[in-house]
Write a protein that holds these residues in place. Sequence first.
Motif, short mmCIF file in Angstrom:
data_model
loop_
_atom_site.label_atom_id
_atom_site.label_comp_id
_atom_site.label_asym_id
_atom_site.label_seq_id
_atom_site.Cartn_x
_atom_site.Cartn_y
_atom_site.Cartn_z
N PHE A 3 30.86 35.49 41.36
CA PHE A 3 29.77 35.46 40.39
C PHE A 3 29.45 36.87 39.90
N ALA A 4 29.48 37.80 40.85
CA ALA A 4 29.21 39.18 40.46
C ALA A 4 30.21 39.63 39.41
N VAL A 5 31.48 39.21 39.56
CA VAL A 5 32.50 39.66 38.61
C VAL A 5 32.33 38.94 37.28
N LEU A 6 32.05 37.66 37.33
CA LEU A 6 32.09 36.88 36.08
C LEU A 6 30.75 36.79 35.36
N VAL A 7 29.67 37.12 36.07
CA VAL A 7 28.36 37.02 35.41
C VAL A 7 28.29 37.84 34.12
N PRO A 8 28.76 39.10 34.10
CA PRO A 8 28.68 39.84 32.83
C PRO A 8 29.39 39.11 31.70
N LEU A 9 30.54 38.49 32.00
CA LEU A 9 31.26 37.77 30.94
C LEU A 9 30.43 36.58 30.47
N LEU A 110 30.48 45.90 26.13
CA LEU A 110 30.11 46.62 27.35
C LEU A 110 30.13 45.67 28.56
N LEU A 111 29.62 44.45 28.35
CA LEU A 111 29.60 43.50 29.46
C LEU A 111 31.03 43.06 29.80
N ALA A 116 35.46 43.40 33.64
CA ALA A 116 36.84 43.79 33.86
C ALA A 116 36.93 44.83 34.96
N MET A 117 36.02 45.78 34.92
CA MET A 117 36.08 46.88 35.88
C MET A 117 35.75 46.37 37.29
N LEU A 118 34.75 45.49 37.37
CA LEU A 118 34.44 44.91 38.69
C LEU A 118 35.64 44.13 39.20
N GLY A 119 36.30 43.42 38.27
CA GLY A 119 37.47 42.66 38.67
C GLY A 119 38.57 43.56 39.19
N VAL A 120 38.79 44.69 38.51
CA VAL A 120 39.85 45.61 38.93
C VAL A 120 39.61 46.08 40.35
N VAL A 121 38.39 46.50 40.64
CA VAL A 121 38.19 47.11 41.96
C VAL A 121 38.05 46.07 43.06
N LEU A 122 37.71 44.81 42.70
CA LEU A 122 37.54 43.83 43.77
C LEU A 122 38.78 42.99 44.01
N SER A 123 39.70 42.93 43.04
CA SER A 123 40.84 42.02 43.17
C SER A 123 41.72 42.42 44.33
N ASP A 124 42.11 41.40 45.08
CA ASP A 124 43.12 41.63 46.10
C ASP A 124 44.47 41.17 45.59
N ASN A 125 44.44 40.38 44.53
CA ASN A 125 45.68 39.84 43.99
C ASN A 125 46.21 40.76 42.91
N LEU A 126 47.49 41.12 43.02
CA LEU A 126 48.09 42.07 42.09
C LEU A 126 47.93 41.65 40.64
N PHE A 127 48.20 40.38 40.39
CA PHE A 127 48.28 39.97 38.99
C PHE A 127 46.89 39.75 38.40
N VAL A 128 45.95 39.36 39.26
CA VAL A 128 44.58 39.29 38.78
C VAL A 128 44.08 40.70 38.48
N LEU A 129 44.47 41.63 39.36
CA LEU A 129 44.10 43.02 39.12
C LEU A 129 44.65 43.48 37.77
N TYR A 130 45.89 43.13 37.52
CA TYR A 130 46.50 43.53 36.25
C TYR A 130 45.75 42.91 35.06
N THR A 131 45.37 41.62 35.21
CA THR A 131 44.64 40.96 34.13
C THR A 131 43.36 41.73 33.80
N PHE A 132 42.61 42.05 34.85
CA PHE A 132 41.36 42.78 34.60
C PHE A 132 41.65 44.18 34.07
N TRP A 133 42.73 44.75 34.56
CA TRP A 133 43.12 46.10 34.13
C TRP A 133 43.31 46.14 32.62
#
Lengths: 773, 142
Positions: A3-9, A110-111, A116-133
Motif C-alpha cells: 500500500f505504501a508503494v501504490l498509494v501515491p499512484l 510527482l506522485l 516508482a522510487m518507493l518501488g525501486v528501493v523496496l522491490s526484491d524481485n529483479l523485474f519488478v525493480l526494473y519496472t519501477f526503475w
Amino acid sequence: MIFAVLVPLLIACFIPALSKLKEKIHTGIFVFFVPFIIFLYFVQFVGSDFSPILEQYSWIPSLGINFDFYLDGLSLLFVLLISGIGTLVVLYSIYYLDKSERLGHFYVYLLMFMSAMLGVVLSDNLFVLYTFWELTSISSFLLIGYWHFKERSRYGALKSMLITVLGGLSMLGGFILLYVVTGTTSIQQMINQVDVILSSNYLPLILGFILLGAFTKSAQFPFHIWLPDAMEAPTPVSAYLHSATMVKAGIFLVARFSPIFSSYEWFFIIVSVAGIITLCWGSYMSVRQTDLKAILAFSTISQLGMIMAMLGFGTTAAVFAAVFHILNHATFKGSLFMVAGIVDHETGTRDIRKLGGLATFMPITATLAIFATFSMAGVPLPFLNGFYSKELFFEASIHLEDPSFWSQAIPYLAVLGSIFTFVYSMYFFFGTFTGKKNLGQLPKKPHEAPFGMLVSPILLVLGVILIGLFPNMVNAPFLQHAAEAINSNAEFHKVKFWHGWNSPALWMSLIVVALGATLFLTRSKWQGVYRLLPGKVSFNKVYDAIVANVDTVSQAITKYYMTGSLKTYMSLILGTTLIVSFVFMFISDGFAINTNQLADISFIEIAVVMVMIAAAIGTIYMNHNVAAVLVLGVVGFGVAILFVIYRAPDIALTQLVIETVSVALFLLCFYHLPKLRKSTDSAKTKAMNAIISIGFGTLITLVAISAHSSRWFESISDYFVENSYKLGGGDNIVNVILVDMRGLDTLFEIAVLGIAALAIVGLIKNKNNKGAE
Amino acid sequence: MYKTNDLILRTTTSLIAFILLGFAVYLLLAGHNSPGGGFVGGLMTSGAILLMNMSYGFDVVKKVLPINFTKLIPIGLAIAVGTGVGSFLFDVPFLSQTFDYFHFPIFGEIELATAMIFDVGVYLTVVGVMMTIILTIANDKK
C-alpha cells in the motif's frame, strides 16, 4: 508495504479531480499528506532491534515475477529519504508553484515518481525493480519537461530520457543474465548464490550491464551530462529528484548488489575509479558554473561520485561512510536546492554574476545556506554532518583492502576533489549572499521568502545540525542496519568529532580547508585554466553529435538502399537469396547429385529444348517489345510440346490455349507501350545483373537436381492411379484430382481468376482521370 | 477509313465457331474420362466467342449473345461453392463428390457425377473471366 508503494499512484488518479479546486485550495495540500503518512508508517520500523521484513504478492507467478517487497536497513534508509524529503518538497512546492500553473500535471507526475522510487528501493524481485526503475525515468522525463513551452526543458528532458533509458535497458540485460545464471528472480536468493554468480562466465557482462544502468542513473562520469540539463525542471523537482532521490537510485542499485559483487576485483576497480573521477570532475566543473542550479547539479554529480567511490572501496568503514553520506547529502543538498529556488523566486534570476549581498535582504535564507554549504564543503565544525562523512571518506580512502599502486593515488584524488568541493561551496554562498549589491540588475526587488517556503529548508538544515551534533543518534538504530545490508561484516561504528592530532583524515580535512580557502580567494587569477582543461572538449558535444548523426547516418543508409528503383530491390532480393542459399547449402552439404534413376533422353526432347533455349536467349537480345513477346511465345509453345512428350494432354491443352491468350494480351498491351529504351545501365551494373541471374539460374538448377536426387519416400501418385475410377468415377486422373480429390484448390483458383478479372475491370473502367497526371 | 469486306472470314467463322463451341462442350463433358475439363472447355468457348467478336464486331455479337459475361463469374463461383456446400446435406465433408450410373431412354447407361456440376462452375467462371478481361481491354476508350 504494497500500500505504501501504490498509494501515491492511487492518489494520483484523483489529482485531476482535485486540481479543479485549485483556485480555492492549492492541490499540493491534498498531496502533502501522502508522503507524510508513508513517512510516519516507515518511521515505526526505525530502532536497534530492526530485522528485515519480506512481503510477497503474486503478479506473474508463472514467470517468477511477483511483487516481493523486502524492507531491510538499506531500503528503510531510502524509503525514509523518499517519503521524508518528499513531504518537505511537496510543502515547498505549495509555495513555490503558483496556482496558475498546471498543478494537476505536476502532482500526478510527482506522485508517479514517488511510487516508482518507493518501488525501486523496496522491490526484491529483479523485474519488478526494473519496472519501477523505468517508471522513475518516465516520470522524471515528464517532470523535467514540465514547462514544455521552453526549448531548454524539452532538450533536457529528452537528454535525460535517452541516457537513463539506455542505462535502464542495459540493466535489464544484466538482470536477465543474472536470472539465467541463478534461476531465481529474487535478489535475496541471489545473494545466497554468490558462488554460482561469481563462477559464471557471464560475470563480466552482468557486472558491466548493471553498472552501466547504475552509472547512467546516478550521473557518473561520463554519463553525468544529463543532470545539469535536467535543472530546467521546477526547483522542487530538482531538489527532490536530482539531488535526494532518483540520482541515488544508481547508488542504491550498486549498494544492493554489492554483497554479490564485492569479492570480484573489477567491481572495486570500476566503481571506485568511476566514483573518484566523477568526484573530481564534478567538483572541478562546478566552480566554473554561473547558474546557481548548475553549480548544485555539478556538486550533486561530484557528491554522488564520492558515495559511489566509497561503495566501490567496499570496506566496512567505507560502506558505513557511504550510507552516512547518502543521508547527509540528501539533507544539505535538498535544502540548498530550496535555497536556490527561494533566491530565484525572490530575485527573479539564478545567475550568480548578477546576485550578491543578499544576506541583508534574506537573513533567514542566508543562514540556512551557510549551514548547508559549510556542511557540503566538509568544514570541520562539530555541528555539521558533512564533515563527519567527509572525514570517514578520507579515512576509508587510506585504508583500502588491497593497496596497489593505483589505490595509492586514491587518497590524493579524494583530497583534490574535496578541495574543489570546498571552493564551489564557498563560491555558492559568498557569491550569492555577500559582496556588493547590484540591485539594478535584478528583475525583482529582493525580499525574504514567505514563511511557508522556508519551513522545508529549515527542517532540512535542522537535520544537518542535529545529525552534526549527535551523529550516533542516527547511527545505531538506523544507519547501522543499512550498512549491514550492504556489507554483512559491518559493525557498530562510533562517529566521533575528534580523533586526535595523529589522525591522517583530520590533516587531510585541514589541507582541504587551507588549500580550498586559498583557491577560493585567488579564484579570479586561475579561472583561465577552464579554457585549457574542458576547453572545447565537452561530453555534451559528443552527445549532441551522436544524436544528430544517428539521424543523418540512418537517413543516409536508408537512402542508400531504398532507392525507389524496383530493379535495385530485385537485385537485392535475388542476390541475398542467392548468397544465403548457396552458403547454407554448402554448409549443410545440401547439394546431392545422383544419376542413378534417370530416364533416357530422346532426340525430340533435345530438339525441343534446344529451340526453347535459343528462344529464351533471343528474348534477351530483342530490341523491340513485340518481337520479344513473340519470341518468348516460342518458349511457351515449347513447354506445351514438352507436356505432350511427357504425356500430359490436359496440361498441354491448357498450356497451348493459355500461351496463345497471354501472347495475344501481351501484344495488345505492348502495342500501346512506348518502344523499349536502350538499356542505359553501366557495364558494371550489367555484369552484376548477369552474375545474379546466372547465379540464380545455377542455384535453381542445382536445387532441382538435388531435390530429384534425394527422394526420401514414394510419391502418392500410385494411390490416384488406383483409386481414380473406383472412388472418383473418372478415367481422367488429372480431372478427377482437380474436381474431386482436391476440388478445394480448384475452387480457390477460379476465385483467383474471378478476382483478377474484376480487378482489370476496376482498373480500366474506374479510371480517375484527374489523378492520372 | 474504308470498310473491309471480310466475306470469307465471316463465312468460315460461322462454321468454325460452331465447331469450336461443340468441341468446347465436348471437352467439358468428356473431361471426366478423357483429356479436357471445365478449364479448357471454358477457354475454348471464349475462344469461339472471341472469334465471332473479331469477325462480326462487338455490337453484333452483343445482340446475338446478350450475356453479361462479368455476371458469369459470380454465377460460376456460386455453382462451384454450391456443390461443396451441398455435400453438407448428406452429412459428408465439404466438397465430397459422388457418382452413379443411370439408365436413360436414348443414351443407354450413362455415368453422372456431382463432379460434373463443379466442372460446370469452373467452366462458367473461366468463360466469364476470359470474356470480361478481353472485352474490357478491347472496349477501353482511348
